[in-house]
Motif scaffolding. Structure first.
Motif, PDB file in Angstrom:
ATOM      1  N   THR A 170     -19.572  24.089 -33.844  1.00  0.00           N
ATOM      2  CA  THR A 170     -18.577  23.610 -34.826  1.00  0.00           C
ATOM      3  C   THR A 170     -18.088  25.114 -35.426  1.00  0.00           C
ATOM      4  N   VAL A 171     -16.883  24.459 -35.467  1.00  0.00           N
ATOM      5  CA  VAL A 171     -15.571  25.681 -36.319  1.00  0.00           C
ATOM      6  C   VAL A 171     -15.217  25.198 -38.001  1.00  0.00           C
ATOM      7  N   SER A 172     -15.287  26.132 -38.695  1.00  0.00           N
ATOM      8  CA  SER A 172     -15.416  25.798 -40.184  1.00  0.00           C
ATOM      9  C   SER A 172     -14.215  25.905 -41.255  1.00  0.00           C
ATOM     10  N   ALA A 173     -13.619  25.487 -41.774  1.00  0.00           N
ATOM     11  CA  ALA A 173     -12.735  26.065 -42.757  1.00  0.00           C
ATOM     12  C   ALA A 173     -12.603  25.845 -43.884  1.00  0.00           C
ATOM     13  N   SER A 174     -12.922  26.233 -45.019  1.00  0.00           N
ATOM     14  CA  SER A 174     -13.065  25.752 -46.621  1.00  0.00           C
ATOM     15  C   SER A 174     -11.921  24.775 -46.748  1.00  0.00           C
ATOM     16  N   VAL A 175     -10.360  25.181 -46.456  1.00  0.00           N
ATOM     17  CA  VAL A 175      -9.436  24.729 -46.939  1.00  0.00           C
ATOM     18  C   VAL A 175      -8.469  24.054 -45.083  1.00  0.00           C
ATOM     19  N   GLY A 176      -7.640  23.252 -45.885  1.00  0.00           N
ATOM     20  CA  GLY A 176      -6.752  23.359 -44.999  1.00  0.00           C
ATOM     21  C   GLY A 176      -7.178  21.543 -44.057  1.00  0.00           C
ATOM     22  N   THR A 177      -5.730  21.410 -43.092  1.00  0.00           N
ATOM     23  CA  THR A 177      -5.609  20.436 -42.392  1.00  0.00           C
ATOM     24  C   THR A 177      -5.614  20.878 -40.570  1.00  0.00           C
ATOM     25  N   ALA A 196     -10.618  23.419 -26.179  1.00  0.00           N
ATOM     26  CA  ALA A 196      -9.604  23.323 -27.490  1.00  0.00           C
ATOM     27  C   ALA A 196     -10.739  23.083 -28.342  1.00  0.00           C
ATOM     28  N   LEU A 197     -10.283  23.359 -29.571  1.00  0.00           N
ATOM     29  CA  LEU A 197     -10.598  22.105 -30.244  1.00  0.00           C
ATOM     30  C   LEU A 197     -10.118  20.366 -30.639  1.00  0.00           C
ATOM     31  N   PRO A 198     -10.365  19.917 -30.898  1.00  0.00           N
ATOM     32  CA  PRO A 198     -10.114  18.242 -30.422  1.00  0.00           C
ATOM     33  C   PRO A 198      -9.082  18.012 -31.252  1.00  0.00           C
ATOM     34  N   GLY A 199      -8.803  18.854 -32.617  1.00  0.00           N
ATOM     35  CA  GLY A 199      -7.273  18.721 -33.297  1.00  0.00           C
ATOM     36  C   GLY A 199      -7.744  17.494 -34.258  1.00  0.00           C
ATOM     37  N   GLY A 200      -6.939  16.672 -34.776  1.00  0.00           N
ATOM     38  CA  GLY A 200      -6.939  15.619 -35.148  1.00  0.00           C
ATOM     39  C   GLY A 200      -6.632  15.682 -36.896  1.00  0.00           C
ATOM     40  N   SER A 202      -8.798  17.493 -39.023  1.00  0.00           N
ATOM     41  CA  SER A 202     -10.034  17.627 -39.755  1.00  0.00           C
ATOM     42  C   SER A 202     -10.511  19.669 -40.015  1.00  0.00           C
ATOM     43  N   ALA A 203     -10.689  19.422 -40.911  1.00  0.00           N
ATOM     44  CA  ALA A 203     -11.353  21.460 -41.779  1.00  0.00           C
ATOM     45  C   ALA A 203     -12.293  21.644 -40.502  1.00  0.00           C
ATOM     46  N   SER A 204     -13.078  20.867 -39.890  1.00  0.00           N
ATOM     47  CA  SER A 204     -14.676  21.318 -39.566  1.00  0.00           C
ATOM     48  C   SER A 204     -14.502  20.676 -38.291  1.00  0.00           C
ATOM     49  N   GLN A 205     -14.953  21.312 -37.049  1.00  0.00           N
ATOM     50  CA  GLN A 205     -14.458  20.816 -35.680  1.00  0.00           C
ATOM     51  C   GLN A 205     -15.416  21.391 -35.114  1.00  0.00           C
ATOM     52  N   THR A 206     -15.941  20.345 -34.359  1.00  0.00           N
ATOM     53  CA  THR A 206     -17.095  20.964 -32.727  1.00  0.00           C
ATOM     54  C   THR A 206     -16.017  20.096 -31.760  1.00  0.00           C
ATOM     55  N   VAL A 207     -16.491  21.616 -30.648  1.00  0.00           N
ATOM     56  CA  VAL A 207     -16.044  21.718 -28.895  1.00  0.00           C
ATOM     57  C   VAL A 207     -17.721  22.029 -28.369  1.00  0.00           C
ATOM     58  N   SER A 208     -17.425  20.980 -26.988  1.00  0.00           N
ATOM     59  CA  SER A 208     -18.702  21.277 -26.880  1.00  0.00           C
ATOM     60  C   SER A 208     -17.993  21.153 -24.959  1.00  0.00           C
TER      61      SER A 208
END
Length: 546
Positions: A170-177, A196-200, A202-208
């Motif tokens: 899970t990659v998270s950032a405090s701000v932004g979209t 790649a991250l799924p995008g969409g 969100s400032a917090s995204q999970t990739v597997s």
């Protein structure tokens, strides 16, 4: 200069002033310390006193007030992407006097979500009538927003070699979209994929990613490295330290067990105590038989050790037959491999025969149970000297042949014990015609000629009508050059050749050539577990003398 005290007012007297006379006059101006700067200045007025002996004229002067000098320098600022702009400030330097304020304003084009980079802080000067003001613009620098990467517990967290595991982070950032980028997954420093991250937005995204584990058994760290797709975010990484990889399951080639080598041998003479015997084993990945494991591994990652089992079940590895490399039997079947070693067994001087319980043990990336019902019983006996001869060379067709150089063959041999009956001497030569490339074990559209020759006699056992022979051997390929000459290319100088012979109504032969580094070069007829004898094409060519 504006803000300075008035200077001393002076005048110059020119004319017929005689004696010690003084011309009487006074000087005055309306300007004060904080009089404004005006075009034309302020008059310095000459007022004449009483000068009875003189006819005096006057000329007024001018007091000029110069503008005070000041500079306005915008202070450089910085902020993180996604933060509000910081307050904009400037530094004023110069001849600012009294309670005056220099009039100016500050502005920048940067906003909360401006991309990373530098943006001008512009100074706009207001009305400052008594000052000469210069300005210097500044810069607002936008820096990347930090991210955090967390590796989630793999599923499953305990996995067998070659089985599938799902890695996620899970990659998270405090701000932004606009968070985007890729995550590189490593197990023990080996890269397994970069999704790649799924995008969409969100400032917090999970990739597997789901992958087959190729690491050897052990405990490994799973690391995820996030690389952003734009400069508005920093990269980051996370670690999960406890992925446990266990050995994959190997199984014997047949229900009878994994052992496929010689089961008996004879000493060179009736008085000799030592016999040489070739141990061999064939194992397979459990997935070969579809035993509920859909994820095949690489059987060449296994190691084979031959051991002796004692009466109470203890296992003692056999010297010279431990941690042997496993090679493929057939290049097209990745899950079946074999290993072999030639070792010596010694009888006590009073023994006629000795019996040994041999166990096949598997290690490396695999394990395999060693139940007693899969043990192999070997016997070593004192033998009667004899000889084996092929005249002409025995012809063997390619039907049922196996190995990296499978094909039809001719088998030529002339081996006998010396006059004293103590050692076998002579040679064995096998010529194979194959459509397989020896390096890959696969067809390549060419016809190859391979020659196997014994280079050291290991053992000869004769008990008519049967005989067994084993030796180290050289394996070469005869390559025809464009000019018609032939080059011998060495493939293996430490291979192990085994012959099983029957001289009866129908002459039979079985040829096995094991690779020195594990695997099968050639089998004249492979039944799926081992080489079995087959009838030669030119019956009567084999002679066994006891």
């Amino acid at each position: 200069t504006y803000g300075d005290l008035n200077p001393t007012l002076t005048a110059t007297v020119v004319g017929q002033v005689v004696g010690g006379d003084a011309i009487n006059y006074t000087l005055a101006t309306t300007a004060t310390q904080f009089s404004n700067v005006v075009l034309g200045g302020y008059p310095i007025t000459v007022m004449l006193g009483s000068n009875p002996n003189y006819s005096v004229t006057k000329t007024d002067g001018t007091l000029t007030i110069n503008a005070a000098v000041a500079t306005v320098t915008a202070n450089n600022k910085s902020k993180t992407y996604g933060d509000d702009n910081p307050p904009l400030t400037a530094t004023v330097v110069g001849q600012v006097v009294g309670g005056d304020a220099i009039n100016y304003s500050l502005a920048t084009t940067a906003v909360k979500y401006s991309d990373v980079g530098g943006y001008p802080i512009t100074v706009t000067l207001g009305l400052n009538p008594n000052y000469s003001v210069t300005k210097t613009d500044g810069t607002l620098t936008v820096t990347p927003a930090p991210t955090t990467t967390t590796v989630n517990t793999p599923v499953p967290s305990v996995v067998q070699y070659s089985d599938m595991v799902t890695l996620s982070a899970t990659v998270s950032a405090s701000v932004g979209t606009t968070l985007g980028g890729t995550v590189e997954f490593e197990i023990g420093g080996v890269t397994y994929g970069t999704p790649a991250l799924p995008g969409g937005g969100s400032a917090s995204q999970t990739v597997s990613i789901t992958v087959a584990v190729t690491e050897a058994p052990g405990l490994y760290a799973v690391t995820a490295f996030f690389t952003p797709s734009n400069g508005n975010y920093t990269g980051s990484n996370g670690v999960y330290n406890s992925l446990k990889v266990q050995p994959e399951n190997a199984t014997p080639i047949s229900d009878g067990g994994a052992y496929t080598g010689q089961v008996s041998a004879w000493t060179p003479t009736a008085t000799s105590n030592t016999a040489t015997l070739t141990l061999a084993a064939t194992i397979k990945d459990i997935s070969v038989d579809g035993d509920g494991d859909p994820w095949p591994g690489d059987i060449t990652k296994a190691k084979v050790t031959f051991a002796l089992r004692n009466l109470i079940g203890g296992l003692t590895p056999i010297t010279g037959a431990t941690n042997l490399p496993v090679g493929l039997v057939n290049a097209a079947v990745k899950g079946i491999g074999t290993a072999a070693a030639t070792v010596q067994f010694s009888l006590n001087s009073s023994e006629i025969c000795g019996n040994y319980t041999v166990v096949v043990m598997v290690s490396g990336n695999y394990n395999m149970p060693t139940p007693t019902w899969q043990d192999m019983q070997l016997s070593i006996c004192r033998a009667t000297p004899g000889s084996i001869v092929s005249n002409p060379p025995a012809q063997v067709n390619e039907i049922g042949s196996a190995g990296f150089i499978a094909g039809g063959s001719t088998v030529q041999f002339d081996v006998k014990y010396n006059k004293s009956g103590t050692n076998p001497q002579g040679k064995v030569k096998v010529t194979v015609t194959s459509n397989l490339n020896a390096l890959t074990g696969l067809p390549d559209g060419k016809t190859h000629t391979y020659v196997i020759t014994s280079n050291a006699i290991s053992s000869l056992s004769v008990k008519a009508p049967n005989a067994n022979f084993a030796a180290k051997a050289n394996v070469i390929e005869l390559v025809t050059n464009p000019d018609g000459s032939v080059t011998a290319v060495s493939l293996d100088s430490g291979a192990i050749i085994q012959l099983a012979l029957t001289d009866a109504t129908t002459d039979m032969v079985g040829v096995t050539v094991n690779k020195s580094k594990g695997g099968l070069w050639f089998s004249s007829k492979w039944d799926g577990t081992k080489t079995v004898e087959k009838a030669i094409l030119n019956n009567g060519a084999i002679r066994i003398t006891q």
